[in-house]
Write a protein that holds these residues in place. Structure first.
Motif, PDB file in Angstrom:
ATOM      1  N   TYR A 137       0.816  -1.216   0.000  1.00 28.05           N
ATOM      2  CA  TYR A 137       0.000   0.000   0.000  1.00 28.05           C
ATOM      3  C   TYR A 137       0.852   1.270   0.000  1.00 28.05           C
ATOM      4  CZ  TYR A 137      -4.064  -2.923   0.528  1.00 28.05           C
ATOM      5  OH  TYR A 137      -5.051  -3.869   0.297  1.00 28.05           O
ATOM      6  N   GLU A 138       2.044   1.155  -0.551  1.00 23.98           N
ATOM      7  CA  GLU A 138       2.979   2.276  -0.600  1.00 23.98           C
ATOM      8  C   GLU A 138       2.375   3.489  -1.287  1.00 23.98           C
ATOM      9  OE1 GLU A 138       6.283   4.517  -0.046  1.00 23.98           O
ATOM     10  OE2 GLU A 138       6.088   2.457   0.680  1.00 23.98           O
ATOM     11  N   ASN A 139       1.634   3.283  -2.334  1.00 24.13           N
ATOM     12  CA  ASN A 139       1.101   4.392  -3.119  1.00 24.13           C
ATOM     13  C   ASN A 139      -0.403   4.560  -2.928  1.00 24.13           C
ATOM     14  OD1 ASN A 139       3.641   5.025  -4.427  1.00 24.13           O
ATOM     15  ND2 ASN A 139       3.373   3.141  -5.592  1.00 24.13           N
ATOM     16  N   SER A 140      -0.858   4.270  -1.719  1.00 24.41           N
ATOM     17  CA  SER A 140      -2.278   4.422  -1.411  1.00 24.41           C
ATOM     18  C   SER A 140      -2.440   5.441  -0.292  1.00 24.41           C
ATOM     19  CB  SER A 140      -2.874   3.080  -0.983  1.00 24.41           C
ATOM     20  OG  SER A 140      -2.512   2.779   0.360  1.00 24.41           O
ATOM     21  N   GLY A 141      -3.669   5.622   0.143  1.00 24.22           N
ATOM     22  CA  GLY A 141      -3.926   6.548   1.236  1.00 24.22           C
ATOM     23  C   GLY A 141      -3.826   5.903   2.603  1.00 24.22           C
ATOM     24  N   ILE A 142      -3.510   4.606   2.649  1.00 23.94           N
ATOM     25  CA  ILE A 142      -3.419   3.899   3.930  1.00 23.94           C
ATOM     26  C   ILE A 142      -2.000   3.982   4.466  1.00 23.94           C
ATOM     27  CG2 ILE A 142      -3.790   1.743   5.164  1.00 23.94           C
ATOM     28  CD1 ILE A 142      -5.665   0.850   2.966  1.00 23.94           C
ATOM     29  N   LYS A 143      -1.844   4.533   5.656  1.00 27.29           N
ATOM     30  CA  LYS A 143      -0.545   4.534   6.346  1.00 27.29           C
ATOM     31  C   LYS A 143      -0.484   3.285   7.229  1.00 27.29           C
ATOM     32  CE  LYS A 143       0.976   8.566   4.917  1.00 27.29           C
ATOM     33  NZ  LYS A 143       0.859   9.755   5.768  1.00 27.29           N
ATOM     34  N   VAL A 144       0.534   2.467   7.029  1.00 29.12           N
ATOM     35  CA  VAL A 144       0.691   1.219   7.775  1.00 29.12           C
ATOM     36  C   VAL A 144       1.979   1.293   8.584  1.00 29.12           C
ATOM     37  CG1 VAL A 144       0.716  -1.300   7.641  1.00 29.12           C
ATOM     38  CG2 VAL A 144      -0.419   0.029   5.842  1.00 29.12           C
ATOM     39  N   ASN A 145       1.864   1.136   9.898  1.00 30.35           N
ATOM     40  CA  ASN A 145       3.034   1.249  10.774  1.00 30.35           C
ATOM     41  C   ASN A 145       2.898   0.323  11.974  1.00 30.35           C
ATOM     42  OD1 ASN A 145       4.677   3.650   9.666  1.00 30.35           O
ATOM     43  ND2 ASN A 145       2.614   4.516   9.771  1.00 30.35           N
ATOM     44  N   CYS A 146       3.994   0.206  12.710  1.00 31.45           N
ATOM     45  CA  CYS A 146       4.026  -0.516  13.991  1.00 31.45           C
ATOM     46  C   CYS A 146       4.365   0.463  15.105  1.00 31.45           C
ATOM     47  CB  CYS A 146       5.101  -1.604  13.987  1.00 31.45           C
ATOM     48  SG  CYS A 146       4.546  -3.249  13.505  1.00 31.45           S
ATOM     49  N   ILE A 147       3.922   0.120  16.291  1.00 34.72           N
ATOM     50  CA  ILE A 147       4.353   0.859  17.468  1.00 34.72           C
ATOM     51  C   ILE A 147       4.861  -0.130  18.511  1.00 34.72           C
ATOM     52  CG2 ILE A 147       2.027   0.896  18.481  1.00 34.72           C
ATOM     53  CD1 ILE A 147       2.820   3.738  19.570  1.00 34.72           C
ATOM     54  N   ASN A 148       5.996   0.190  19.093  1.00 32.76           N
ATOM     55  CA  ASN A 148       6.556  -0.584  20.192  1.00 32.76           C
ATOM     56  C   ASN A 148       6.366   0.248  21.458  1.00 32.76           C
ATOM     57  OD1 ASN A 148       8.050  -2.076  22.020  1.00 32.76           O
ATOM     58  ND2 ASN A 148      10.027  -1.385  21.228  1.00 32.76           N
ATOM     59  N   PRO A 149       5.398  -0.120  22.300  1.00 37.96           N
ATOM     60  CA  PRO A 149       5.108   0.711  23.477  1.00 37.96           C
ATOM     61  C   PRO A 149       6.215   0.714  24.518  1.00 37.96           C
ATOM     62  CG  PRO A 149       3.800  -1.292  23.531  1.00 37.96           C
ATOM     63  CD  PRO A 149       4.479  -1.253  22.188  1.00 37.96           C
ATOM     64  N   GLY A 150       7.075  -0.313  24.520  1.00 46.81           N
ATOM     65  CA  GLY A 150       8.103  -0.400  25.553  1.00 46.81           C
ATOM     66  C   GLY A 150       7.511  -0.853  26.874  1.00 46.81           C
ATOM     67  N   GLY A 163       5.344   2.183   6.933  1.00 46.10           N
ATOM     68  CA  GLY A 163       6.233   1.023   6.971  1.00 46.10           C
ATOM     69  C   GLY A 163       7.307   1.140   8.032  1.00 46.10           C
ATOM     70  N   GLU A 164       7.038   1.952   9.054  1.00 48.66           N
ATOM     71  CA  GLU A 164       8.033   2.192  10.097  1.00 48.66           C
ATOM     72  C   GLU A 164       7.560   1.647  11.443  1.00 48.66           C
ATOM     73  OE1 GLU A 164      10.939   3.481   9.480  1.00 48.66           O
ATOM     74  OE2 GLU A 164      10.509   3.984   7.401  1.00 48.66           O
ATOM     75  N   THR A 165       8.515   1.501  12.355  1.00 49.49           N
ATOM     76  CA  THR A 165       8.206   1.131  13.731  1.00 49.49           C
ATOM     77  C   THR A 165       8.591   2.281  14.646  1.00 49.49           C
ATOM     78  OG1 THR A 165       8.512  -1.240  13.356  1.00 49.49           O
ATOM     79  CG2 THR A 165       8.708  -0.466  15.621  1.00 49.49           C
ATOM     80  N   LEU A 166       7.604   2.831  15.339  1.00 48.79           N
ATOM     81  CA  LEU A 166       7.872   3.906  16.280  1.00 48.79           C
ATOM     82  C   LEU A 166       8.055   3.320  17.671  1.00 48.79           C
ATOM     83  CD1 LEU A 166       6.771   5.575  13.888  1.00 48.79           C
ATOM     84  CD2 LEU A 166       5.689   7.084  15.562  1.00 48.79           C
ATOM     85  N   HIS A 167       9.085   3.800  18.363  1.00 49.11           N
ATOM     86  CA  HIS A 167       9.388   3.326  19.707  1.00 49.11           C
ATOM     87  C   HIS A 167       8.930   4.376  20.714  1.00 49.11           C
ATOM     88  CE1 HIS A 167      11.758   0.017  18.049  1.00 49.11           C
ATOM     89  NE2 HIS A 167      12.176   0.906  17.154  1.00 49.11           N
ATOM     90  N   ALA A 168       7.884   4.046  21.444  1.00 49.84           N
ATOM     91  CA  ALA A 168       7.277   5.023  22.348  1.00 49.84           C
ATOM     92  C   ALA A 168       8.181   5.387  23.524  1.00 49.84           C
ATOM     93  CB  ALA A 168       5.937   4.506  22.863  1.00 49.84           C
ATOM     94  N   GLN A 169       9.206   4.572  23.764  1.00 53.55           N
ATOM     95  CA  GLN A 169      10.128   4.885  24.850  1.00 53.55           C
ATOM     96  C   GLN A 169      11.563   4.765  24.367  1.00 53.55           C
ATOM     97  OE1 GLN A 169       9.014   3.461  28.841  1.00 53.55           O
ATOM     98  NE2 GLN A 169       7.163   2.578  27.936  1.00 53.55           N
ATOM     99  N   ALA A 170      11.813   5.363  23.223  1.00 48.64           N
ATOM    100  CA  ALA A 170      13.160   5.298  22.644  1.00 48.64           C
ATOM    101  C   ALA A 170      14.157   5.973  23.563  1.00 48.64           C
ATOM    102  CB  ALA A 170      13.162   5.954  21.283  1.00 48.64           C
TER     103      ALA A 170
END
Length: 246
Positions: A184-197, A239-246
């Motif tokens: 879905y790279e060229n669509s309106g859907i943002k796909v991501n992960c979150i690592n809450p820690g 397509g990224e992973t955000l780290h909530a407690q980086a």
């Protein structure tokens, strides 16, 4: 340090489904999405907990949420197809999906992982996410922009001994997110992960029973990340992973 200051009511008229919405991070995310204007679909296995979140949202002046009692451990593709049909009939589309629900399972040596524990963890943490995402993607494609957020873990990014089926399931979650993000790279859907820690939740307490939980961040402390990832119009990550407690 990550800073995100959402505009008031930036989620007005948005429909967001949260799994595991009855407790912990899922509950806090649902309350925050409602606070900023979203109509939240509360999915979880314990009706009493979902009703408590429902009541809190109403008491806070939020839009009336929907309750979906569903035990992911026993749900089948037909359950998810029925849910998708109900959402389409009631709302017409879906602006966000937060995969928050997870099962820890038994921690211990790889050789000691039982078939029962393996199947249970994979069903809740991987198969249910696959089935739910597959059922709801057509609804997420309807708005001009939407957000699909998976929940990973530190042990799903760097393997750690004795974390067994849970760690393996989180590697699968990470892979599922990356496959979808590429598709879905060229669509309106943002796909991501979150690592809450390490967060003050019941699952964390089960994994680390001797830990002083007062030293951990609360679910409320990490909510800016969850709000940001649901802001599909302004979130630049895909397509990224955000780290909530980086």
């Amino acid at each position: 340090m990550f800073t995100y200051n959402p505009k008031p009511h930036f989620l007005n008229n948005k429909i967001i489904l949260v799994t595991g919405a009855g407790d912990g991070i899922g509950k806090e995310a649902a309350l925050n999405y409602a606070h900023f204007g979203a109509t939240v679909i509360l999915l979880g296995k314990t009706v009493k907990k979902l009703e408590a979140v429902y009541d809190q949202i109403i008491a806070n002046g939020g839009a009336e949420p929907a309750i979906v009692p569903l035990d992911l451990a026993g749900a089948t593709p037909s359950h998810y197809a029925g849910l998708a049909g109900s959402i389409e009939h009631q709302f017409g589309h879906l602006d966000g999906l937060l995969h928050n629900a997870s099962m820890l399972g038994d921690l211990g040596p790889f050789l000691d992982i039982s078939q029962e524990d393996w199947q249970a963890v994979m069903q809740v943490n991987v198969t249910s996410q696959f089935n739910l995402t597959q059922a709801l993607l057509p609804l997420l494609k309807k708005p001009q922009t939407s957000s699909l957020v998976f929940t990973t873990s530190g042990v799903g990014l760097k393997a750690r001994a004795y974390w067994g089926a849970y760690a393996i399931s989180k590697f699968a979650t990470q892979g599922m997110m990356e496959v979808l993000a590429d598709e879905y790279e060229n669509s309106g859907i943002k796909v991501n992960c979150i690592n809450p820690g390490g967060t003050r939740t019941a699952m964390r307490a089960k994994a680390y029973p001797a830990e002083d939980s007062s030293l951990l961040k609360t679910p409320a402390d990490i909510m800016p990340y969850y709000l940001y990832l649901m802001d599909a119009e302004n979130c630049v990550e895909h397509g990224e992973t955000l780290h909530a407690q980086a």
